[in-house]
Design an enzyme around this catalytic site. Structure first.
Site, PDB file in Angstrom:
ATOM      1  N   CYS A 100       0.863  -1.182   0.000  1.00 49.74           N
ATOM      2  CA  CYS A 100       0.000   0.000   0.000  1.00 49.74           C
ATOM      3  C   CYS A 100       0.895   1.226   0.000  1.00 49.74           C
ATOM      4  O   CYS A 100       1.982   1.189   0.574  1.00 49.74           O
ATOM      5  CB  CYS A 100      -0.903  -0.014   1.237  1.00 49.74           C
ATOM      6  SG  CYS A 100      -1.922   1.471   1.426  1.00 49.74           S
ATOM      7  N   CYS A 103       2.578   2.212   3.165  1.00 47.82           N
ATOM      8  CA  CYS A 103       3.788   1.492   3.593  1.00 47.82           C
ATOM      9  C   CYS A 103       5.032   2.321   3.278  1.00 47.82           C
ATOM     10  O   CYS A 103       5.995   2.344   4.048  1.00 47.82           O
ATOM     11  CB  CYS A 103       3.876   0.137   2.882  1.00 47.82           C
ATOM     12  SG  CYS A 103       2.456  -0.949   3.138  1.00 47.82           S
ATOM     13  N   CYS A 172      27.677   0.113 -41.492  1.00 43.07           N
ATOM     14  CA  CYS A 172      26.519  -0.789 -41.406  1.00 43.07           C
ATOM     15  C   CYS A 172      26.690  -1.696 -40.186  1.00 43.07           C
ATOM     16  O   CYS A 172      27.682  -1.600 -39.457  1.00 43.07           O
ATOM     17  CB  CYS A 172      26.334  -1.603 -42.683  1.00 43.07           C
ATOM     18  SG  CYS A 172      27.511  -2.934 -42.901  1.00 43.07           S
ATOM     19  N   CYS A 175      29.957  -3.566 -39.202  1.00 44.94           N
ATOM     20  CA  CYS A 175      31.026  -2.811 -38.536  1.00 44.94           C
ATOM     21  C   CYS A 175      30.876  -2.919 -37.027  1.00 44.94           C
ATOM     22  O   CYS A 175      31.856  -3.087 -36.297  1.00 44.94           O
ATOM     23  CB  CYS A 175      30.977  -1.343 -38.950  1.00 44.94           C
ATOM     24  SG  CYS A 175      31.145  -1.063 -40.725  1.00 44.94           S
ATOM     25  N   ASP A 551     -10.218   5.453 -23.885  1.00 42.44           N
ATOM     26  CA  ASP A 551     -10.882   5.692 -22.610  1.00 42.44           C
ATOM     27  C   ASP A 551     -11.564   7.055 -22.729  1.00 42.44           C
ATOM     28  O   ASP A 551     -11.030   7.961 -23.376  1.00 42.44           O
ATOM     29  CB  ASP A 551      -9.839   5.705 -21.490  1.00 42.44           C
ATOM     30  CG  ASP A 551     -10.427   6.174 -20.175  1.00 42.44           C
ATOM     31  OD1 ASP A 551     -11.413   5.571 -19.740  1.00 42.44           O
ATOM     32  OD2 ASP A 551      -9.895   7.143 -19.613  1.00 42.44           O
TER      33      ASP A 551
END
Length: 856
Positions: A100, A103, A172, A175, A551
């Site tokens: 909680c 705490c 690239c 390497c 939402d």
């Protein structure tokens, strides 16, 4: 009790759908419950019902205010950093056993009393604790003391040998692999990871930084230790590169012209050899270390081709190969740096120094030396140096670096401001709330860099393909060189040349580079526009989305209810509002707060009230001028001897229009009804319309509101479908239903309350990440501003990125196939093979760079 409801309702993210729901939840309990990250747990902080909460919170109604505060009134800021302090000694701990937010407060108080401990900050949501102490010995009793409190803690060690370097010169992915392989054989290196996309090397080593930089230089690249202050990347040495390319080019041209004059042939050969040495020194050196590290990169292949051409007397071909290779590498490096700079430019937004106010004096200090709680002064036109709260002054602030919104936002005393944003008008004094490394802009940069380092599914597939393709073609080249002449089919020189061509074609540079450059460009573009995409995987997922679920509260709507209607049944409107203010002014519940704010804006005074009480599930009451007044729902007044025919009909009509009502009255009379509504965002309808034109087939609204409210908001927001009367777990079922219908679903929510649905969807998108650490940590994509209009840009950018990635892959493969086909008829020369490889890589990069120009 006067302050029961004031302690902690303001953290509620959702507004109740009707008055009954408003008064079914005890306001005292709501902060302890609704602010938690995991609402499905009901141990101490479940918000499922008042009954479940009662053992932690609601039972405090009849007790003292001090007792009630122990669990609820203490605000735990889950969105804040664990601790922001510049104490002499600091240590991080991982805490287990907390169930909680209260705490966390218990631990803070328990450890704060230990000798030498200056500050303790516990973050319940991340289970991390940071402790600041006067000296290191003060940390010794912490683990023992925390066990006494009923929890356990372990020290989080920081690896001081793990450093990050910027690498320049990689062309690239092969390497990057060569560098990794080289360091894996170094006994001073424990672990190394090189990312081509971002040009960074993370390495854990015990030797010095200079030795690491020297080793990188040996392989043919350059490195610099990454700085937290600014980008210190050593850019390619343009002048040296230009000199190499120009001088070797001139030698080739001069040798070619002399070959047509009456000049001995060995003169042209010497000039070609000089060109090979000048242009080929770097790739041959890199090739040596690559072979030593058992890596087959493009330097090995090109070096073999150039040396092989010289051995068979094709000096012009060999010189042309290394010259074209040098040009290609130079152009590729320049182009790739543009994509990397899209993020590095963000690092330069935050000033390195700030004016600190000490008494009446202003002293300029480096931001790294400024601690939390310090007051800094920002002059008009300057960038804000650190996150903080305005304590003096009013101004407009351009927050585009954080939110992507170019329209300035007005800031006054108490408002939050962010590092990197621009103070446009007046002088501001700001109290620092976060250290330099913890600011919002710093976190954005860190998260974007992490995102760019993660391989997308397509990139991972291409890398795997290339790792198989290159050795196979290399072996095939060896076979072409040896087998045909052995069986008497052609000459050694003829097949040796074809084998060299095949070696060049074996380099999959364009193919390997096709995906990462596009992803880095897209993520960089999104970051500049206030959209944080957490990795290539999510970029690809966004491009495949065809349904988006929203939402309602705080996403499609403002999430801030406002008074919409006032209906009086007895007495004057002024009297009704004054009584409503008196009854609700001690509550911080969103609906109560909306009524209080509205009445105060009108300048109506409150009356003298006493004996405040909360009526569970129904409303509140208080004694005003000797008579008891009530504010609540129909259920509250149905228990009284009042005829409610007209009032009930009005309430039902209002609720059917999507509004919430609060009835004000006494035991014998109804004074009136105040209606409250959550207003739809101005840009919601426009954003959803843009999404439909971007290829999204379904826009869906998920809400816990009743059918009438849901239908009304859905019609205003232009959504295709809506699901009403949903609990958090029901939103998960709604997302699953859409997935079962064959849709790829994205869920858009606030990043905390909608966590289950965000996790269930194919893609989780959080609103309003600016200042909200939890949203940035939990979602796949974060819209830094509360602006849905950024969502169409994100979808458009993702789809465009997928399209460009496919174009690049198919183009790279097609070029290789054509080159392979042209080798055996003898139509492909060695320099053409090199041109096809470096040219294809450059075209792929330039194609990907188009993503940087897409505007939000």
């Amino acid at each position: 009790m006067k302050e029961i409801s004031s302690s902690c309702c303001s953290t509620n993210k959702k507004k109740p759908s009707n008055t009954s729901e408003l008064f079914n939840v005890i306001p005292v309990a709501s902060s302890c419950c609704n602010s938690t990250k995991e609402p499905e747990k009901d141990s101490c902080c479940s918000n499922d019902s008042a009954e479940k909460v009662s053992d932690c919170c609601a039972s405090q109604v009849s007790k003292s205010e001090e007792k009630a505060s122990s669990c609820c009134s203490t605000t735990i800021e889950v969105e804040e950093n664990i601790m922001e302090t510049n104490a002499g000694e600091r240590q991080d701990f991982l805490v287990t056993g907390m169930d909680c937010p209260a705490c966390a407060k218990t631990i803070e108080k328990g450890l704060g009393s230990l000798p030498g401990i200056e500050m303790v900050k516990v973050n319940y949501s991340t289970a991390k604790m940071q402790v600041s102490a006067a000296n290191s010995s003060a940390f010794i009793p912490i683990e023992k003391e925390i066990k006494k409190l009923g929890y356990s803690a372990e020290v989080l060690q920081q690896n001081k040998n793990l450093r990050t370097y910027d690498i320049v010169g990689m062309d690239c992915g092969s390497c990057a692999k060569s560098i990794e392989n080289h360091f894996n054989k170094n006994p001073s290196v424990k672990e190394v990871s090189v990312n081509f996309s971002t040009g960074k090397m993370k390495i854990e080593h015990t030797n010095s930084v200079d030795e690491i930089i020297s080793e990188v230089d040996k392989i043919g690249y350059s490195a610099s230790l990454k700085s937290n202050k600014k980008s210190t990347v050593e850019q390619p040495k343009s002048k040296k590169e230009n000199w190499i390319i120009i001088s070797s080019g001139l030698l080739i041209v001069l040798g070619f012209l002399l070959s047509y004059l009456s000049v001995p042939s060995f003169v042209s050969t010497i000039l070609y050899a000089g060109a090979i040495v000048i242009s080929g020194y770097k790739p041959v050196k890199s090739a040596f270390y690559a072979i030593k590290s058992r890596s087959l990169d493009m330097n090995v292949l090109m070096s073999a081709a150039a040396i092989g051409a010289a051995l068979i007397g094709e000096w012009l071909e060999g010189a042309t190969v290394v010259w074209l290779f040098a040009i290609g590498n130079y152009l590729q490096t320049k182009s790739i740096e543009r994509t990397r700079n899209s993020i590095r430019s963000l690092m330069d937004l935050s000033p390195s120094e700030a004016w600190v106010k000490i008494g009446n004096d202003l002293i300029k200090k480096p931001v790294e030396e400024i601690s939390v709680g310090t007051t800094i002064v920002i002059k008009p036109g300057d960038r804000i140096a650190l996150d903080g709260d305005v304590v003096q002054g009013e101004s407009s602030v351009n927050q585009a670096p954080i939110t992507g919104e170019s329209i300035p936002v007005d800031k006054a005393i108490g408002d939050s401001v962010y590092a990197g944003t621009i103070n446009e008008h007046s002088l501001l004094e700001i109290k620092v709330t976060k250290l330099a490394e913890d600011t919002t802009i710093s976190k954005i940069i860190h998260l974007v860099e992490e995102a760019q380092e993660q391989k997308a599914p397509t990139e991972a597939f291409v890398d795997k393909f290339a790792s198989i393709y290159t050795p196979i073609v290399f072996i095939a080249a060896m076979a072409v060189i040896v087998i045909p002449p052995l069986i008497g089919f052609g000459t050694w020189g003829e097949w040796f040349y074809k084998g060299l061509e095949l070696l060049v074609v074996a380099c999959p540079c364009a193919l390997v580079i096709s995906t990462p450059v596009a992803i880095v460009s897209a993520i960089g573009n999104a970051a500049r526009n206030g959209v944080l995409i957490k990795g290539g995987t999510f970029l690809e997922a966004a491009g495949a989305i065809n349904a988006i679920a929203f939402d309602k509260t705080g996403t499609l709507t403002e999430g801030k209810p406002k008074v919409s209607d006032i209906k009086t049944f007895s007495g004057s409107e002024e009297e009704l509002l004054s009584i409503a203010l008196t009854l609700e002014e001690y509550s911080t519940h969103p609906i109560a707060k909306a009524i209080v704010d509205h009445v105060r804006e009108l300048g109506k005074p409150a009356k003298d009230g006493a004996e405040y009480k909360n009526i569970v599930g129904k409303g509140v009451q208080a004694t005003i001028t000797g008579e008891i007044y009530y504010a609540g729902n129909l259920k509250l007044f149905k228990g009284m001897s009042i005829p409610l025919g007209t009032v009930e009909a009005y309430v039902n009509e209002v609720q059917n229009n999507g509004k919430t009502v609060v009835i004000i009255g006494t035991k014998t009379d109804i004074l009136g009804v105040i209606s409250v509504a959550d207003t739809i965002r101005e840009n919601s309808a426009v954003a959803l319309k843009s999404l439909l034109s971007s290829g999204i087939k379904q826009t869906v609204m998920l809400t816990g509101d009743n059918e009438g409210t849901a239908k009304l908001i859905a019609s205003k927001a232009n959504v295709n479908r809506y699901f009403a009367n949903l609990l958090p777990e029901d939103k998960v079922d709604a997302v699953k239903k859409l997935q079962e219908e064959g849709y790829k679903v994205a869920m858009v929510g606030d990043g905390i309350n909608d966590a289950p649905a965000l996790a269930t969807a194919d893609l989780g998108i959080a609103m309003g990440g600016a200042g909200t650490d939890t949203a940035m940590e939990t979602a796949d994509i974060v819209l830094m501003a509360d602006n849905l209009e950024k969502l169409p840009h994100t979808i458009k950018l993702s789809k465009k990125a997928l399209s460009i990635i496919k174009q690049n892959i198919w183009f790279s493969i097609l070029i290789k196939v054509i080159a392979l086909v042209l080798i055996f008829p003898g139509w492909l020369t060695l320099w053409m093979a090199v041109l096809s490889d470096t040219g294809a890589a450059l075209i792929v990069i330039l194609n990907a760079l188009r993503l940087l120009r897409i505007k939000g």
